[in-house]
Structure formats: structure tokens, C-alpha cells
Write an enzyme that holds these catalytic residues in place. Structure first.
Site, PDB file in Angstrom:
ATOM      1  CB  CYS A 266      43.417  45.491  45.764  1.00  0.00           C
ATOM      2  SG  CYS A 266      44.633  46.033  44.558  1.00  0.00           S
TER       3      CYS A 266
ATOM      4  CB  CYS B 169      43.762  43.784  42.403  1.00  0.00           C
ATOM      5  SG  CYS B 169      45.139  44.279  43.432  1.00  0.00           S
ATOM      6  CG  ASP B 170      40.076  42.532  42.863  1.00  0.00           C
ATOM      7  OD1 ASP B 170      40.684  41.794  42.066  1.00  0.00           O
ATOM      8  OD2 ASP B 170      40.162  42.410  44.099  1.00  0.00           O
TER       9      ASP B 170
END
Lengths: 313, 313
Positions: free
Chosen positions: A134, A137-138
Site C-alpha cells: 500500500c 499507507c506506507d
């Protein structure tokens, strides 16, 4: 008879349970084999769920409060694996492993989707510790650092583009000589100076230590040459499996409208085309695959369940 | 030129700012005259935002982390009141009070809606301390206790029904002799034994002390008789004003599709019919008016902004 059966115990299911029970429904069960929490419990750090901003806390810590809170208002936890959901007349029959059945007035399916693993050595070892699926997200954890992306489809290139605005360099590893992504996407990626395309190549191994990923070994499949890159972020985009199995009927079709990609069609109210059947989280069309949006879906679906039951009253 | 102008600093706007900046956009401004936080800062207790479950914390405490977190990734705060948004060619012009203008590639409008006040004595004094405009948010605080509802429309009766599943008794005070709600809604309410309809009546005064609301004085407008009820929850449902003023054009219309009720039409991606213009939170159609769903909207809108800008690249 359950007022509502919630299938799946990630952020969407837990929030749906919180809203359904706190909204006055007395007979609500959440079906989840193990501990609720979802994919996010595998994360080592979270900083994009609004209100949770503690760098020393993991995804497991994060979900701790959720579990206390979402079960506080009377939500029941059925530690069972759901096999199928069927609408029989006015209500639903939920069948669990072993054949036991539950009747429910409404169902919210929150079984999510699972990113596919590519299968290289070290992928599981460093998942959540440098290996991610992701970018949203990251990506930020690798601000101004180089990262590797594995994949050659539209999603992989779109995510590579997303990462290129955050990271210093993005190395896209693709096993074929050509990309199957849409031409405009490929064009944009090729014009971006800090995206580097490495074709005819695979990830041979993700390497690291107790601190997490430290680099990747990339193998050229034509020459068998292996190049090591020091690189603390590796993003794998080789597809998702939507967990829609419980919605399959006897004939191999689905009990509600589903896209060719397996995502369930919903409107802004998380309604499907089947009255009383709602979705929340990554199983639905256009899901952004974020904890906060899945939780938002869960609240919406539960409030719609309450309205639906009021109209039947 | 801003990559994105976010108008409004409640949960939707803050989350949009977090996702836009953490997603790599460098020039993002959130326009909000005062301290960001939104309506929730007026709440004395919150227990339905997943992950926040501390009974001794107020809405102001709750928003503390949000502000730190959402501004941590480079979001700029413009302490200015936006007067209007206009699309001029490919991009947007945001005009603030005093006439200053900003150019922006994209706009996310998160200006929300405001519940109307009824105007009785004590309403403002006890707002957030017994007087509420949200059954979903606050109903549970009155579990098995009697509450009063003010209003006679569809929303008032639907909310009364919602409360009747949680509270011991629900007294619905309506200034007219007849209810203007839809007949099926009224039917359901009338069949519910613990809902009591008090017609031709108004709230004369909300009374209480430092602990909050302790009761309501209800006046019959035909007899002028005043009845006091000991009642620690009073829900006011006399309508909402959608804060869509910034989207009005010179001719009194709107720059995008808006319903008769003033809510902006969006799809699941929070897109309006105007490319580059997105909505999040209570300003949009079918908004459930919850912090978690507004935040979910904000994340979706910001990710869509990033995709939109990628496609222009």
C-alpha cells in the site's frame, strides 16, 4: 433471529458493530474466526488514521482500543468462519463451517480483500517491516529515499507515480519486457525522471535483519544476472483477491451485483441491489483501502441497517 | 498555484489535508478562520469514533491529536474566511474575505452543515451538555432514561424512533396539532408504546445547573399551561442549514449540482459534476453526519485529488 449479521472483523466490521449496537440493536453478531482487527494489525506503524499519532505504537496496539470499544455496547463475537450468505424470503441465512446456520434480518459483509503475494524469498519475513502492498499507507515512511516497486499493471504504475512524488527514486521491477498498463499511464511514468523501469526482471530475494528490510536482489531473467540494491522499501503490486466467497450462490454466481473484478456494487449508502444486504470496506467498488474509509463505510452501513429495520417495523 | 485548496477545518477537511500532504502534494492549504476541529469540539464526550474511548476526554481533547497529526505533513493553515470558489478555465479561484484570491488546481469543499437552533431559553447554555442535535451521536448516553425531542418533521420522528430503541421514553414536542412527517413514519411512531406525542406545544425553557441539563419546561400554546419534566436529554430536530454559500455563483445558482435541500451531489469518489471539485463530509448528499464518515470522505477526496493531478501531469 439476529437483527444484523456482520461478516468480517476488520475496521469496517468493528465500526458497523459499534454503530449497530450503540444505535439500539440488541441482537448483533460479528463473525470472525480469530481476533478481530484486520490487515492493519500486521502494520508496524500507522500515521494516517486521524486521531492516532503515536510513533511507538504498532497496528496491534492500535486495534486494542477498537476491540474494547466496539464490543462494549453488546456486540457478540461469533468465532466462526462464514461459508455462505443466502436470502430466503424476507431474511438471510448465514451458514458457518460445519453447517450450523444463523437467521438474520440484515447482513453487512466486510470481508475485505487480500493483496496477492508475489512469492519471492523474504516476502513474508519482511512484510510490514519494509515490504508493503500500500503506497498510500506506507509511502511517506520512505520520504526522500529510494524504493523498489514490483509489478507491471496499471495499479503498479499508478502507485509508482504516487511514490515518485514522495521518494527520491522509484525502481519498477517487471518480469516482462513490455508493460501492460494503459498507454497514458505508461507515458506519464516514462516522463517522470525519478522513475526507473527495470524490465525482464524479478525480485530474487528481499534481504534484511532484525531491523527490517535492508535491500533487494533483482534478477534479470534473460541473463540470470543478480543486482543487489540497498533499499529499505519494497512495494508489491501484483493484484488483489476480493474476499467475496461468502456471497457466491450454488450456481457459481453471486447473490448480489458484483463487478468483473469481484467487487460488490454499492451506492453511497452502502446498499447492494439486495434489500437488507449491505457492504463496507475493501469488498466494495472503488474502495480506497484505508482504515478510516473502511470505518466510515461501517458506520454508514450500520445506520442504514437501523433505518431498514425501522421501515420494516 | 495551490495543488489543492481545502475549505473547512472539521474532520473531513483535516483528514483531506493529512492524506493530500502525506500523499506527496506540497502546496495544500486548509482555509478555516478559527481553530480547526469542527462541530465535534463542542461535545462533552465522544464514544463512537473508533479508536477513541476515553470517557474523561472532551471533543476539544479529541481534536488535539488531529490538529498535530493533520498539519504534521506540510498542510498550510490559511486563517481566512472563504467567500467564493469559481472555476476559471482549467483551475479554480478561491476568494477570501477582503477580496484576496488564491489559485488552485483542485478544491475540496468541507464546509459541513449546521443544525438549526430552535431559539428557546437555555438552548445555547446546555448545548453539548444535555441539549443535542444528533440522536446517533448522543442517544446512547440516555440509555433507559427518558428524553425529550423537539420537532415535527420526518427527521424528528425518525430520530425519535431511533431513540425509542435506546431510551425508556421519548416525549416528542411539536408546536402544531398535526405532524407533517410522511404517513408511514408517523404510523410507526404512533405504534411505538414508549413514544409520546405532545402537540400544540413548545419548549419554554431548558433548565439545569453546572452539571448540565436537568429538565425542560414545556408550554401548551393553546392553554399557556407549563409542564416541567425532569429529563436530562433534549434533542432538537428543527432542520439543518447546509454551508454551501462558497459554491454560489453570481447569478444565485451553484457552480456544481446541488439538491433542493442544498446538499452537493457526489458519487462514491466524492467527485462533483465539475472536474477537479470534490466534496467531503456533511455538505454532500446522504451524509451520515458522523466524524468517522466525514473523515473517510476526506481521505477519499484527497486520494482522488492526487489521481486527478496525476492524470493532468
Amino acid at each position: 433471529m439476529l437483527d444484523c449479521a456482520i461478516i468480517g472483523g476488520g475496521p469496517a466490521g468493528l465500526t458497523a458493530g459499534l454503530y449497530a449496537t450503540r444505535g439500539g440493536l440488541e441482537n448483533v453478531a460479528l463473525f470472525e474466526m480469530g481476533m478481530p482487527g484486520g490487515q492493519i494489525t500486521q502494520s508496524s506503524e500507522i500515521e494516517n488514521y486521524p486521531g492516532f499519532f503515536e510513533h511507538d505504537k504498532t497496528g496491534m496496539d492500535f486495534m486494542d482500543t477498537w476491540q474494547k470499544q466496539c464490543f462494549h455496547f453488546g456486540l457478540k463475537h461469533e468465532m466462526k468462519k462464514v461459508e455462505s450468505v443466502e436470502k430466503t424470503g424476507e431474511h438471510f441465512t448465514v451458514t458457518v463451517e460445519g453447517g450450523e446456520t444463523y437467521e438474520a434480518m440484515t447482513v453487512i459483509t466486510c470481508t475485505g480483500s487480500v493483496p496477492k503475494r508475489a512469492g519471492f524469498k523474504g516476502e513474508d519475513t519482511y512484510f510490514g517491516k519494509g515490504v508493503s502492498t500500500c503506497a498510500t499507507c506506507d509511502g511517506f515512511f520512505y520520504k526522500n529515499k529510494p524504493v523498489t516497486v514490483l509489478g507491471g499493471g496499471d495499479t503498479a504504475l499508478e502507485e509508482a507515480f504516487f511514490l515518485s512524488n514522495i521518494c527520491s527514486d522509484v525502481y519498477v521491477v517487471h518480469r516482462r519486457g513490455e508493460f501492460r498498463a494503459a498507454p497514458p499511464t505508461l507515458d506519464r511514468v516514462m516522463r517522470k525522471e525519478n522513475i526507473h523501469l527495470i524490465t525482464d526482471s524479478v525480485i530474487e530475494e528481499a534481504v534484511g535483519d532484525a531491523m527490517g528490510l535492508s535491500g533487494v536482489d533483482i534478477k534479470n531473467t534473460k541473463t540470470n544476472e543478480i543486482t543487489h540494491m540497498d533499499n529499505t522499501g519494497l512495494f508489491v503490486f501484483v493484484g488483489h483477491n476480493v474476499n467475496n466467497g461468502v456471497l457466491k450462490d450454488d450456481k457459481g454466481g453471486f447473490i448480489c451485483d458484483v463487478t468483473d473484478w469481484g467487487q460488490v456494487v454499492v451506492d453511497l449508502s452502502m446498499k447492494t441491489n439486495v434489500p437488507g444486504l449491505f457492504m463496507a470496506g475493501d469488498i466494495r467498488i472503488e474502495a480506497p483501502k484505508q482504515v478510516v474509509s473502511a470505518a466510515g463505510d461501517g458506520s454508514i452501513a450500520a445506520l442504514q441497517v437501523i433505518s431498514y429495520l425501522q421501515e420494516l417495523a
